[in-house]
Motif scaffolding. Structure first.
Motif, PDB file in Angstrom:
ATOM      1  N   LYS B  64       3.211  40.571  -7.789  1.00  0.00           N
ATOM      2  CA  LYS B  64       3.208  41.673  -8.560  1.00  0.00           C
ATOM      3  C   LYS B  64       1.684  42.180  -8.573  1.00  0.00           C
ATOM      4  O   LYS B  64       1.261  43.490  -8.726  1.00  0.00           O
ATOM      5  CB  LYS B  64       3.683  41.272  -9.978  1.00  0.00           C
ATOM      6  CG  LYS B  64       5.197  41.431 -10.164  1.00  0.00           C
ATOM      7  CD  LYS B  64       5.709  40.721 -11.509  1.00  0.00           C
ATOM      8  CE  LYS B  64       7.058  40.451 -11.417  1.00  0.00           C
ATOM      9  NZ  LYS B  64       7.404  39.435 -12.367  1.00  0.00           N
ATOM     10  N   GLN B  65       0.804  41.254  -8.573  1.00  0.00           N
ATOM     11  CA  GLN B  65      -0.866  41.487  -8.646  1.00  0.00           C
ATOM     12  C   GLN B  65      -1.139  42.453  -7.490  1.00  0.00           C
ATOM     13  O   GLN B  65      -2.016  43.581  -7.340  1.00  0.00           O
ATOM     14  CB  GLN B  65      -1.610  40.345  -8.600  1.00  0.00           C
ATOM     15  CG  GLN B  65      -1.632  39.692  -9.843  1.00  0.00           C
ATOM     16  CD  GLN B  65      -2.174  38.161  -9.591  1.00  0.00           C
ATOM     17  OE1 GLN B  65      -2.619  37.728  -8.701  1.00  0.00           O
ATOM     18  NE2 GLN B  65      -2.384  37.384 -10.812  1.00  0.00           N
ATOM     19  N   LYS B  66      -0.348  42.044  -6.179  1.00  0.00           N
ATOM     20  CA  LYS B  66      -0.612  43.035  -5.257  1.00  0.00           C
ATOM     21  C   LYS B  66       0.383  44.251  -5.096  1.00  0.00           C
ATOM     22  O   LYS B  66      -0.004  45.170  -4.486  1.00  0.00           O
ATOM     23  CB  LYS B  66      -0.191  42.144  -3.778  1.00  0.00           C
ATOM     24  CG  LYS B  66      -1.123  41.071  -3.433  1.00  0.00           C
ATOM     25  CD  LYS B  66      -0.685  40.689  -1.936  1.00  0.00           C
ATOM     26  CE  LYS B  66      -1.171  39.209  -1.970  1.00  0.00           C
ATOM     27  NZ  LYS B  66      -0.058  38.425  -0.837  1.00  0.00           N
ATOM     28  N   GLN B  67       0.951  44.416  -6.235  1.00  0.00           N
ATOM     29  CA  GLN B  67       1.715  45.879  -6.450  1.00  0.00           C
ATOM     30  C   GLN B  67       2.647  45.974  -5.317  1.00  0.00           C
ATOM     31  O   GLN B  67       2.928  47.122  -4.851  1.00  0.00           O
ATOM     32  CB  GLN B  67       0.670  47.040  -6.702  1.00  0.00           C
ATOM     33  CG  GLN B  67      -0.109  46.601  -7.946  1.00  0.00           C
ATOM     34  CD  GLN B  67      -0.857  47.804  -8.317  1.00  0.00           C
ATOM     35  OE1 GLN B  67      -1.800  48.252  -7.789  1.00  0.00           O
ATOM     36  NE2 GLN B  67      -0.721  48.135  -9.669  1.00  0.00           N
ATOM     37  N   LEU B  68       3.403  45.098  -4.948  1.00  0.00           N
ATOM     38  CA  LEU B  68       4.264  45.140  -3.894  1.00  0.00           C
ATOM     39  C   LEU B  68       5.607  46.100  -4.702  1.00  0.00           C
ATOM     40  O   LEU B  68       5.735  46.359  -5.664  1.00  0.00           O
ATOM     41  CB  LEU B  68       5.036  43.732  -3.307  1.00  0.00           C
ATOM     42  CG  LEU B  68       4.006  42.866  -2.591  1.00  0.00           C
ATOM     43  CD1 LEU B  68       4.811  41.766  -1.981  1.00  0.00           C
ATOM     44  CD2 LEU B  68       3.283  43.791  -1.526  1.00  0.00           C
ATOM     45  N   SER B  69       6.079  46.755  -3.954  1.00  0.00           N
ATOM     46  CA  SER B  69       7.375  47.615  -4.128  1.00  0.00           C
ATOM     47  C   SER B  69       8.466  46.782  -4.834  1.00  0.00           C
ATOM     48  O   SER B  69       8.558  45.702  -4.659  1.00  0.00           O
ATOM     49  CB  SER B  69       8.004  48.331  -2.903  1.00  0.00           C
ATOM     50  OG  SER B  69       8.611  47.584  -2.198  1.00  0.00           O
ATOM     51  N   ASP B  70       9.267  47.627  -5.589  1.00  0.00           N
ATOM     52  CA  ASP B  70      10.473  46.868  -6.349  1.00  0.00           C
ATOM     53  C   ASP B  70      11.280  46.308  -5.324  1.00  0.00           C
ATOM     54  O   ASP B  70      11.885  45.142  -5.784  1.00  0.00           O
ATOM     55  CB  ASP B  70      11.076  47.808  -7.448  1.00  0.00           C
ATOM     56  CG  ASP B  70      10.235  48.088  -8.419  1.00  0.00           C
ATOM     57  OD1 ASP B  70       9.309  47.538  -8.817  1.00  0.00           O
ATOM     58  OD2 ASP B  70      10.655  48.891  -9.369  1.00  0.00           O
ATOM     59  N   MET B  72      10.726  44.969  -2.341  1.00  0.00           N
ATOM     60  CA  MET B  72      10.013  43.787  -1.787  1.00  0.00           C
ATOM     61  C   MET B  72      10.373  42.881  -2.680  1.00  0.00           C
ATOM     62  O   MET B  72      10.321  41.624  -2.550  1.00  0.00           O
ATOM     63  CB  MET B  72       8.500  44.116  -1.635  1.00  0.00           C
ATOM     64  CG  MET B  72       8.142  45.148  -0.371  1.00  0.00           C
ATOM     65  SD  MET B  72       8.457  44.192   0.927  1.00  0.00           S
ATOM     66  CE  MET B  72       6.697  43.527   1.250  1.00  0.00           C
ATOM     67  N   LEU B  73       9.866  43.161  -4.244  1.00  0.00           N
ATOM     68  CA  LEU B  73       9.770  42.067  -5.196  1.00  0.00           C
ATOM     69  C   LEU B  73      11.215  41.490  -5.344  1.00  0.00           C
ATOM     70  O   LEU B  73      11.462  40.253  -5.476  1.00  0.00           O
ATOM     71  CB  LEU B  73       9.521  42.785  -6.659  1.00  0.00           C
ATOM     72  CG  LEU B  73       7.914  42.812  -6.676  1.00  0.00           C
ATOM     73  CD1 LEU B  73       7.377  43.495  -8.078  1.00  0.00           C
ATOM     74  CD2 LEU B  73       7.024  41.725  -6.641  1.00  0.00           C
ATOM     75  N   ILE B 128      10.027  33.382  13.339  1.00  0.00           N
ATOM     76  CA  ILE B 128       8.955  34.132  12.464  1.00  0.00           C
ATOM     77  C   ILE B 128       9.529  35.215  11.752  1.00  0.00           C
ATOM     78  O   ILE B 128      10.398  36.105  12.396  1.00  0.00           O
ATOM     79  CB  ILE B 128       8.004  34.703  13.457  1.00  0.00           C
ATOM     80  CG1 ILE B 128       7.501  33.512  14.325  1.00  0.00           C
ATOM     81  CG2 ILE B 128       6.974  35.539  12.991  1.00  0.00           C
ATOM     82  CD1 ILE B 128       6.536  34.133  15.655  1.00  0.00           C
ATOM     83  N   TYR B 129       9.499  35.037  10.437  1.00  0.00           N
ATOM     84  CA  TYR B 129      10.046  35.982   9.470  1.00  0.00           C
ATOM     85  C   TYR B 129       9.478  36.597   8.391  1.00  0.00           C
ATOM     86  O   TYR B 129       8.267  36.226   8.129  1.00  0.00           O
ATOM     87  CB  TYR B 129      11.372  35.281   8.965  1.00  0.00           C
ATOM     88  CG  TYR B 129      11.301  34.043   8.365  1.00  0.00           C
ATOM     89  CD1 TYR B 129      11.209  32.689   9.194  1.00  0.00           C
ATOM     90  CD2 TYR B 129      11.268  33.860   6.936  1.00  0.00           C
ATOM     91  CE1 TYR B 129      10.792  31.624   8.352  1.00  0.00           C
ATOM     92  CE2 TYR B 129      11.070  32.579   6.280  1.00  0.00           C
ATOM     93  CZ  TYR B 129      10.990  31.445   7.014  1.00  0.00           C
ATOM     94  OH  TYR B 129      10.638  30.422   6.359  1.00  0.00           O
ATOM     95  N   GLU B 130       9.813  37.503   7.682  1.00  0.00           N
ATOM     96  CA  GLU B 130       8.896  38.080   6.462  1.00  0.00           C
ATOM     97  C   GLU B 130       9.647  37.554   5.059  1.00  0.00           C
ATOM     98  O   GLU B 130       9.872  36.281   5.144  1.00  0.00           O
ATOM     99  CB  GLU B 130       9.410  39.475   6.824  1.00  0.00           C
ATOM    100  CG  GLU B 130       8.455  40.175   8.108  1.00  0.00           C
ATOM    101  CD  GLU B 130       8.528  41.476   8.341  1.00  0.00           C
ATOM    102  OE1 GLU B 130       9.325  42.096   8.170  1.00  0.00           O
ATOM    103  OE2 GLU B 130       7.494  42.038   9.109  1.00  0.00           O
ATOM    104  N   SER B 131       9.681  38.384   4.324  1.00  0.00           N
ATOM    105  CA  SER B 131       9.776  37.714   2.908  1.00  0.00           C
ATOM    106  C   SER B 131      10.788  37.003   2.141  1.00  0.00           C
ATOM    107  O   SER B 131      10.550  36.186   1.417  1.00  0.00           O
ATOM    108  CB  SER B 131       9.166  38.964   2.011  1.00  0.00           C
ATOM    109  OG  SER B 131       9.943  40.001   2.127  1.00  0.00           O
TER     110      SER B 131
END
Lengths: 424, 424
Positions: B64-70, B72-73, B128-131
């Motif tokens: 949230k601090q990095k202001q990721l998109s909804d 992504m969150l 290797i993966y993402e979020s």
């Protein structure tokens, strides 16, 4: 004649595009069409024998000027007899079962979809090889049998021979109504041509198969941006277990080492159980030594046979491809497996034992493309496996492992038949 | 906390060596042992739920601090319900058939050798993966089901969650008497860790599976010195043939586009035969438009439906992953196949027709991992194929193609049983 770097890039890219187009045309052909093409290729080798031998004479002349070794010259040489063997090999491949379109598996899922896994060609295969001219015909035939287009890169010493062979094969293909571009040979000697192939010709090359010495294969594996089906080294071991039949041990060890010492399936290191070694090692060693094999042993082996040369760490790592054998006495199966895990190259490993449970543990746990029980490592060969022909023995773990025949040059797709299903 | 480049290299190499050792230990385990390990992993996820949710809250706070998109969150968020789904998935994988040790083929050759092709683990798999945090559990479970050790590299946003999950899974493994190092997660956020994995950790990594967006997969495919099983893009087409059943066409097109627009099996381009288009295209378009799908058409489609947005060359190349559909009118099957050959990504392609011979030509000639007849492209999924679980859909042609489940994470070896054979 040298080609400038830009025009070489263009030339290679053009080759890739032609190969891709030919590979798409091949996808409309049947197994029968491919067989007809292969027979026409064999015929064309025979009718072009004069030109091919003339080109080979030119290669031989240049090779002699470069003072290549006698072994190299022999590998390069074509004779009417070798030409005959070459066309026979292509005819044999014409008679092999065609893998394309085979259904590997078929099942139905609860949604009612009928799913089949069907073999398809890989697409465009790049083959990079060294001096033997017959590889041009063998590799081309295996690629066509599996529905693939091929881009061949021959060693510079055999370029004239390879070009003459490729010209003949292409005319055969064309005469049979198949696309000549299904088979293309890089016509220039520049080393950079290989580099272009390794980057995939802008998506027009699906896989690269290096066929040659360790230097070539390592270069290809390090530099390729496309998948590689490669054969690195065959540092094969035989473990003589405490429950081995001594006569089988003697026969298998002799055959595995001496039948042909220069092949990848030759045994390079003998591991022998310490309980049986005092009695059996001398019996195994005698005929090997008599046949001219140099024997190198670890300290424990030297205690049993004082006249062995001392084996060094380097010996355990060496694929001799020569009448030399390193010998190590091990405590038990675990000792043998640990040595193989450390020094083996994942090619072929064998155990000699009459104890089935020991054999099964070895077969299960040893990490190699081929694990043998009570048989010579020299059976590591596509022909002996019933595949008819092979392009090499793959030592990697991905896609193909062990002998690479026509079937291993295919991939598959899922063919799914529905009746209007939508997914909930 | 940053790690210096040298110590990172050492750390990664050490991880590789531990993984290799664990993979060798796994080779002594049975299918039952692996199932027990998987159930223990599922249990451990439940008993560690508190810690995992706490770590996830930390990731969420930083995100949230990095202001990721909804979006992504939402992908990052764990809830008790999602935790339950995660442990259920691991339990389900524990119940899947174990591929290791399966005999794929068996035959006898004239020399009397009995040859079996037996499935074995690949060895050490790098993922290797993402979020999404659940990938840590899914991928670990599939690797263990197939007897492989795994080295996981999670996206930096989800690192705390992934570490907590991996810690739980490792404790589960250990409790079940399996090596905890069969599952290791890279604990530092440095980008260079990926580079080390891609060079193979000194021979200790056998294959890399990237799981994430196009950028990640392209980077891995470009930089890897080890084989990659990758899923690049799913630009899926459906061709509505002149002999299509209009109702099936409407239902399948709607489902393929709108069931979930963000999945790789979603249809992105509709190809429709010009003979049927005037009658059927408006009927297909109406419910799509009503559901909020933006429709873009080529000139011929716009002649039939003037209110379509004009599709550009860019549209044919775009995997929208959104409620947008490009539409092209084609002359016939050949026109459809040519468009797919040019713009398809080798993922999933479908035809709607009642004409069996047209369908068979399409299924045979289209170059894709999955070729469907009269069914929605959204069936492109390991679960729907009966594989139980998948790590992705492979779009390459080598080794694995289509859904990658436990079986696709194996290789094979030849187990050869003799009675003392030597090769003539």
């Amino acid at each position: 004649m040298q080609t400038s770097e830009t025009s070489l890039a263009d030339l290679m890219l053009d080759m890739g595009k032609r190969a891709r187009a030919a590979s798409l045309r091949l996808s409309h052909q049947t197994a029968k069409d491919r067989s007809r093409g292969l027979l026409a290729m064999a015929d064309a080798l025979e009718t072009s024998q004069g030109e091919i031998l003339k080109s080979n004479a030119l290669d031989m002349q240049q090779a002699k000027q470069k003072q290549l070794s006698d072994a190299m010259l022999d590998r390069l040489l074509l004779t009417p007899e070798r030409m005959r063997a070459m066309s026979d090999a292509v005819r044999m491949i014409a008679g092999l079962p065609d893998p394309v379109g085979q259904t590997i598996a078929n099942w139905t899922v609860p949604s009612g979809l009928d799913i089949s896994r069907v073999r398809t060609p890989l697409g465009v295969i790049g083959i990079i090889y060294e001096s033997r001219p017959n590889v041009t015909a063998d590799a081309s035939a295996l690629c066509l049998r599996s529905g693939n287009a091929a881009i061949l890169r021959a060693g510079s010493e055999s370029l004239n021979s390879a070009l003459a062979i490729a010209t003949a094969l292409r005319s055969g293909l064309e005469g049979a109504g198949l696309p000549a571009d299904a088979l293309q040979l890089v016509g220039t000697p520049e080393r950079e041509a290989v580099g272009h192939m390794l980057t995939g010709l802008d998506g027009n090359l699906d896989v690269v198969v290096p066929r040659g010495g360790k230097g070539l294969v390592e270069r290809v594996q390090n530099d390729a941006r496309v998948p590689v089906i490669g054969h690195l080294e065959g540092l094969c071991h035989i473990y003589i277990d405490t429950d081995a039949d001594p006569q089988k041990a003697v026969d298998i060890a002799f055959n595995a080492k001496m039948r042909r010492t220069g092949v990848c399936g030759a045994m390079e290191t003998l591991l022998i159980n310490e309980a049986i070694a005092p009695r059996v090692l001398p019996v195994i060693a005698a005929p090997l030594r008599e046949a001219g094999c140099e024997l190198r042993g670890d300290a424990q082996a030297k205690e049993l046979m004082a006249d062995l040369i001392s084996a060094t760490e380097e010996d355990w790592r060496t694929e001799y491809l020569a009448p030399i054998l390193s010998i190590k006495v091990v405590k038990n199966l675990d000792g043998a497996l640990a040595h193989i895990a450390r020094y083996g190259t994942g090619h072929t490993e064998a155990i000699v034992t009459e104890n089935t449970s020991t054999a099964e543990r070895f077969l299960n746990e040893v990490d190699a493309a081929i694990a043998l029980h009570n048989a010579s490592t020299q059976f590591a060969d596509g022909g002996e496996f019933g595949m008819g022909a092979e392009i090499g023995i793959a030592t990697g773990r991905i896609h193909a492992r062990g002998p690479v025949g026509a079937e291993q040059l295919t991939t598959f797709k899922y063919v799914v038949r529905g009746t209007g299903q939508t997914r909930p």
